[in-house]
Every structure is written in structure tokens, then in C-alpha cells.
Write an enzyme that holds these catalytic residues in place. Structure first.
Site, mmCIF file in Angstrom:
data_model
loop_
_atom_site.group_PDB
_atom_site.id
_atom_site.type_symbol
_atom_site.label_atom_id
_atom_site.label_comp_id
_atom_site.label_asym_id
_atom_site.label_seq_id
_atom_site.Cartn_x
_atom_site.Cartn_y
_atom_site.Cartn_z
ATOM 1 N N THR A 87 0.832 -1.189 -0.098
ATOM 2 C CA THR A 87 0.051 -0.006 -0.010
ATOM 3 C C THR A 87 0.842 1.360 0.007
ATOM 4 O O THR A 87 0.568 2.349 -0.725
ATOM 5 C CB THR A 87 -0.941 -0.030 1.277
ATOM 6 O OG1 THR A 87 -2.010 -1.081 1.112
ATOM 7 C CG2 THR A 87 -1.919 1.188 1.158
ATOM 8 N N LYS A 169 -7.206 5.081 4.874
ATOM 9 C CA LYS A 169 -5.928 4.860 5.525
ATOM 10 C C LYS A 169 -4.787 6.076 5.521
ATOM 11 O O LYS A 169 -4.826 6.706 4.632
ATOM 12 C CB LYS A 169 -5.215 3.703 4.926
ATOM 13 C CG LYS A 169 -5.674 2.612 4.790
ATOM 14 C CD LYS A 169 -5.001 1.338 4.015
ATOM 15 C CE LYS A 169 -5.774 0.251 3.913
ATOM 16 N NZ LYS A 169 -4.756 -0.885 3.042
ATOM 17 N N ARG A 171 -1.609 6.078 5.567
ATOM 18 C CA ARG A 171 -0.573 6.016 4.623
ATOM 19 C C ARG A 171 -0.904 6.577 2.993
ATOM 20 O O ARG A 171 -0.175 6.923 2.208
ATOM 21 C CB ARG A 171 0.164 4.509 4.636
ATOM 22 C CG ARG A 171 -0.583 3.340 4.250
ATOM 23 C CD ARG A 171 0.180 2.403 4.576
ATOM 24 N NE ARG A 171 -0.652 0.980 4.530
ATOM 25 C CZ ARG A 171 -1.121 0.536 5.622
ATOM 26 N NH1 ARG A 171 -1.269 0.900 6.882
ATOM 27 N NH2 ARG A 171 -1.897 -0.978 5.113
ATOM 28 N N ASP A 298 -9.484 -3.071 -0.588
ATOM 29 C CA ASP A 298 -8.341 -3.696 0.253
ATOM 30 C C ASP A 298 -8.624 -4.541 1.555
ATOM 31 O O ASP A 298 -8.352 -5.588 1.639
ATOM 32 C CB ASP A 298 -7.108 -2.691 0.596
ATOM 33 C CG ASP A 298 -5.895 -3.401 1.006
ATOM 34 O OD1 ASP A 298 -5.235 -4.062 0.202
ATOM 35 O OD2 ASP A 298 -5.624 -3.128 2.346
ATOM 36 N N HIS A 489 -1.164 -9.539 -0.964
ATOM 37 C CA HIS A 489 -0.573 -9.004 -2.111
ATOM 38 C C HIS A 489 0.849 -8.803 -1.805
ATOM 39 O O HIS A 489 1.104 -9.152 -0.642
ATOM 40 C CB HIS A 489 -1.092 -7.718 -2.750
ATOM 41 C CG HIS A 489 -1.487 -6.701 -1.583
ATOM 42 N ND1 HIS A 489 -0.589 -5.845 -1.078
ATOM 43 C CD2 HIS A 489 -2.514 -6.385 -0.726
ATOM 44 C CE1 HIS A 489 -0.996 -4.987 -0.126
ATOM 45 N NE2 HIS A 489 -2.229 -5.359 -0.136
#
Length: 557
Positions: A87, A169, A171, A298, A489
Site C-alpha cells: 500500500t 488509511k 498512509r 483492500d 498481495h
């Protein structure tokens, strides 16, 4: 006006599918990209929206994704071209034009074994110099991002530019907004959206959080199953988890279920619409920019996989909510350009793959998990009982302990390479020296070698001593009696690297380009639309010509 913007999107989420009308999007006459600069850039990242997921449901789009695919420039074979498809690295590429080797964001977290704090892991969006910060409980910050974002460059050229970033999120919001953004907000928990800037919560955000609290306090009976999802409605067992048939039913006050559902994205888009409206973004002489990180795809992919009813419903809801969001911008008369992409792709859980014609799919051997690997290497190197390897998973960067003598380190490296290269699930192990000696990659991203992908993720100060890459069709989550995430992932394979890249602006002539491009191409392409020069030596991407036929939107770059 704020209440209208929020209500328009939240009502769309709350209504049962059968009662909704598709958001068709404004009809666009064939034309070239308008010559004037747009007044607002809307950059959307859909977390874990792989090119495979985009293509699978493309025939069923009726809302915002239909608008982008039917009326825009479609690059279905976009690439997060680096090996570390996580991510934070992915989001760092979208609006900087730089690969992780340039942005410095090589992973969601890396290890700094020289730090005096007990927690040696460094989270990509933390400032570890803040007392008490750790990779789990951290002071959020963009301090590790080494390059400016598009918004940062725009503010240098014109300080009047407003730069806003909203995401599910931290980030995502931080890496797309950058250190000079005016406002950066992300979903911080049941209390709503929070910011790293430490400013008092403005009235806009207080109202958004109140709207979210009201929504959270109401139970959600779940979403009806769209026709395209019916064939996917069968249960799959992974450890103690049974997935594949969910509808996102939620009890009142259940924040975790809210976060791992289409409701989260709807709330983020409501926030973005309200921010655009209340701040009058795109209504002044300069071009403004808002980045939007939609995180639900996600969370759902990790929790349920990418091929069950859960993911199918999510893509349908995403399409509809994006349609409502774009319609709202149209009603406000804003001249805006959209880019939509993803930070990485994703891979479905092996248990379902094995049911669907892929019997070779497997989960990673527990022997490759960091603790087990470190113990085995220590024993082989004659250092029993010592932690000789630091890592945060059974793939990716491996760090040798700093307390090893030169002779011990040599034995540890030799033992590690021997063990890993003999393991049937390991594709390759690169040393730091091998990666550092590899030139930065160029050319079509679909033709890169694994070491070129690794080089695109490499930072000499932050990368590990070894890079471990698993074979394709090996899920890097081991089989356990109690499962947390069932799928993930982070691999160097195309399931995780390929993402859609879609551009749209009212009046543009649509086209599709099936050849590979990179997410680092997005920033210079947008910069060209607003006449912002970007030195080619400052970035890894190239400008994509968004004019179909004659003409070149990159002519001024």
C-alpha cells in the site's frame, strides 16, 4: 450545501439495490482534451483494485466506472512496476512520478537495526524521532517521503493552490497529499477522520465525523446480491474462517464491520464531496487538487478474498458511489479532471483457487516465516538461540542482525542463501549488492526481469541485506488454525503489479491503450494538462498523451 453533499452519497449507500437507478454520467461528444487547464484535479486510488478485478466486472459498470471507461482514456494494463507491491509504496508512486527507489517508500515498513528503540520496525508514515512512537502506535508523518507530490509542486508554482487529501488509511492520505498539503485526513477509528497535522478539528470535519457516527449507530441489514455476483455465492473454508457468501450485514455500532465494507468508501467520498464544496475547490483562478484514497476494496480483499460475493458487491457499490460523486461535481459546475488507479493488485485465497481449476495454489511454508527462518539459520551458522534475521513476513526484505561480527555475518548469509535457494517455494533470493549493481529499469514494465523490479523498490539506506521472492501462486500467508487475513498481495507477479489507469475530463475523445504503462506516468501527465513543467531528471515516469488522434497533451513538457 454540506448536508446535501453528504446526504447524496450516504442515501445512495443506504438504499437497497433494487430501488436505485444507475448514475449514467454526462454524455460526452467526441472531442480532444480541452486546451484550457482544469480547475480541479481529482486523483483517486482504489486500494487493491487490480487490473484483473477491473476487467472482470467491466461489462456490469453503470455508474462512475462506466463513465471513466466509456468516456475517458483507458489504460487497462497499468503497472505498479516495482517488486514491493504494498500500500505505502504504491501510493507513493501515484502523484510523485517516482518509483519507490526514488520516493524512499520501499515497503509498508522496514527495519532500522541501528535505532535505539526496542521496536526496530519503521512504519512508512511515522516519524520515529517523536518520543514514544513505534511502528504500531506511531506519530503519523510524511517525513520518509523523499520527493514532492504533484500538489507540492503546484504550490511552489502558485501558493494559492489548495491541496487536500482524504483517505481510509493514513498512509494513503499522507503519500498522496505530501508534506505541504493544506489538509490531510484519514479514517482514524470510530471517532471518524483524523489528521497528522495536529490542528484543531475544523467545522467541516466535525460535521463529517458526526455524520459518520450517525451512520455507524444504525445497523446495516446488508446489501442485495447483484445478478453478476450470484455465481460466486458459495462458501470457502480457510482455517477457521468461512468466506465467500457475505452481504456486509452489520450490527449498530460495529466499527470493524463498517470499515471492512462498502460503507467506508461511501463515507470517504462524502467527505471528499463536502471538502470540495465547502472549500470551493476548483472555483478559483488556480487549479486545486484533491486526492482520495478508497480503502475498502483492500480490507475486503484481505478479509474475504477477491472472488467471493463480498468483493463482487464491493465493486458494484464502488461503481455506484463514484457515479454519485461525479454527478455531484457536475451539479456544481466544476471543470475537473479525474485519474483513477490503484496502489497494487491482489491475489485470491488459495482455497478458492483450488476449487476453481488451480490445484497448484498453496500457502507459504511456516519454515519461511521470520522466526522459524532465523532459528534455522542460527542453528546452521553455529549461533543457536540468537536472532540473526529480522523481517516482517515470509517474503520481502531480510535484515541481518547488527550485532554479528564480520565472520558471523558471512556464515549467516551463506546459511540463509543455502536454505532459501533449496526451498521449493522460493523463486529467487537477491543480495543487496546484486540489486544495487542493477541499473534502474526502463522500457515496457511488462517485460522487466525480477531483479529490475527489485531495483525499482530498492533504497540503499532502507532495503534489507537480502530480498526473498516467492514463486507465483504461493500465498505469503501461512496456513494456520486461526486465520486473520485470508489473502494478500506484495509479490512481484502481475496479479499484484497490474492496475487500471483511467483518465476522464468532460469533452475529451475516449480511447483505450492496451500496452503497458506505469503509475509513475500519472503525475507528469496531469502536470502537462495544467502547464506545470517537470524536469525529466526529477521523475521516473513519462507524460501520457491523452489526446486521441492528432494533437499531443504532452507537447509542452
Amino acid at each position: 450545501m454540506f448536508k446535501k453533499a453528504v446526504a447524496a452519497l450516504l442515501i445512495a449507500t443506504a438504499m437497497p439495490l433494487a430501488a436505485q437507478q444507475p448514475a449514467p454520467g454526462a454524455a460526452a461528444a467526441p472531442a480532444s482534451v480541452p486546451a484550457t487547464a482544469p480547475r480541479l484535479i481529482v486523483a483517486i486510488s482504489v486500494d487493491q483494485f487490480s487490473a484483473d478485478l477491473f476487467s472482470e466486472y467491466r461489462p456490469y459498470y453503470s455508474g462512475g466506472l462506466k463513465r471513466l471507461t466509456h468516456e475517458g482514456a483507458v489504460f487497462p494494463r497499468g503497472y505498479q512496476s516495482h517488486a514491493a507491491t504494498e500500500t505505502c509504496p504504491g501510493h507513493s508512486t501515484i502523484l510523485t512520478g517516482g518509483r519507490p527507489s526514488r520516493t524512499g517508500i520501499i515497503a509498508n515498513s522496514w527495519f532500522d537495526l541501528s535505532t535505539p528503540r526496542a521496536d526496530k520496525a519503521i512504519y512508512c508514515a511515522e516519524d520515529e524521532s517523536v518520543p514514544g512512537s513505534s511502528s504500531g502506535t506511531y506519530a503519523a508523518s510524511p517525513v520518509h517521503l523523499k520527493v514532492p507530490t504533484l500538489g507540492g509542486r503546484m504550490k511552489i508554482a502558485n501558493p494559492a493552490t489548495r491541496v487536500v487529501s482524504v483517505a481510509g488509511k493514513d498512509r494513503a492520505a499522507i503519500m498522496m497529499g505530501g508534506p505541504t498539503a493544506d489538509q490531510v485526513w484519514w479514517l482514524g477509528g470510530p471517532q471518524g477522520y483524523v489528521s497528522y497535522k495536529g490542528v484543531a478539528t475544523p467545522p467541516l470535519v466535525a460535521k463529517v465525523n458526526a455524520a459518520m457516527a450517525q451512520r455507524l449507530a444504525q445497523a446495516n441489514p446488508g446489501f442485495a446480491l447483484p445478478a453478476q455476483c450470484v455465481a460466486k455465492d458459495f462458501a470457502v473454508q480457510a482455517g477457521d474462517k468461512r468466506v465467500g457468501t457475505g452481504r456486509f450485514a452489520r450490527a449498530a455500532g460495529d466499527y470493524k464491520a463498517f470499515r471492512i465494507s462498502p460503507e467506508q468508501d461511501a463515507m470517504t467520498l462524502a467527505f471528499a464531496a463536502a471538502a470540495i464544496e465547502s472549500m470551493a475547490l476548483g472555483k478559483q483562478a488556480q487549479t486545486d487538487i484533491i486526492s482520495i484514497g478508497l480503502s475498502a476494496t483492500d480490507y475486503i480483499g484481505h478479509s474475504y478474498g477477491t472472488e467471493g460475493t463480498e468483493s463482487c458487491i464491493q465493486v458494484d457499490r464502488l461503481d455506484r458511489e463514484l457515479g454519485a460523486f461525479f454527478d455531484r461535481l457536475d451539479q456544481d459546475g466544476i471543470d475537473y479532471v479525474v485519474v483513477l488507479t490503484a496502489d497494487h493488485g491482489g491475489h485470491d485465497l488459495p482455497e478458492r483457487h483450488r476449487l476453481n481449476a488451480m490445484p497448484m495454489e498453496s500457502r507459504v511454508d511456516m519454515a519461511l516465516t521470520p522466526k522459524a527462518l532465523s532459528n534455522a539459520v542460527a542453528q546452521k551458522a553455529g549461533l543457536p538461540g540468537r536472532q540473526v534475521i529480522w523481517a516482517d513476513g515470509p517474503a520481502g526484505d531480510l535484515y541481518f542482525d547488527k550485532g554479528l561480527t564480520a565472520a558471523e555475518r558471512a556464515r549467516v548469509e551463506a546459511a540463509t542463501l543455502t536454505l532459501l535457494r533449496a526451498h521449493p517455494q522460493v523463486e529467487v533470493v537477491f543480495t543487496k549488492a546484486q540489486i544495487a549493481a542493477t541499473p534502474s529499469p526502463s522500457g515496457p514494465p511488462e517485460s522487466w526481469s525480477l531483479i529490475q523490479e527489485a531495483r525499482a523498490s530498492f533504497d540503499a539506506e532502507r532495503s534489507g541485506d537480502l530480498l526473498l521472492l516467492l514463486k507465483p501462486r504461493v500465498m505469503s500467508i501461512p496456513e494456520q488454525a486461526t486465520m486473520g487475513s485470508v489473502a494478500t498481495h506484495g509479490s512481484p507477479w502481475d496479479t499484484d503489479r497490474r492496475v487500471p489507469i483511467l483518465f476522464w475530463r468532460k469533452g475529451m475523445r475516449p480511447f483505450e491503450q492496451p500496452l503497458g504503462v506505469e503509475t509513475v506516468d500519472i503525475m507528469p501527465s496531469l502536470a502537462a494538462l495544467i502547464g506545470l513543467p517537470v524536469a525529466k531528471s526529477d521523475i521516473d515516469g513519462r507524460c501520457l498523451d491523452l489526446i486521441a488522434g492528432d494533437g499531443d497533451s504532452c507537447a509542452g513538457q
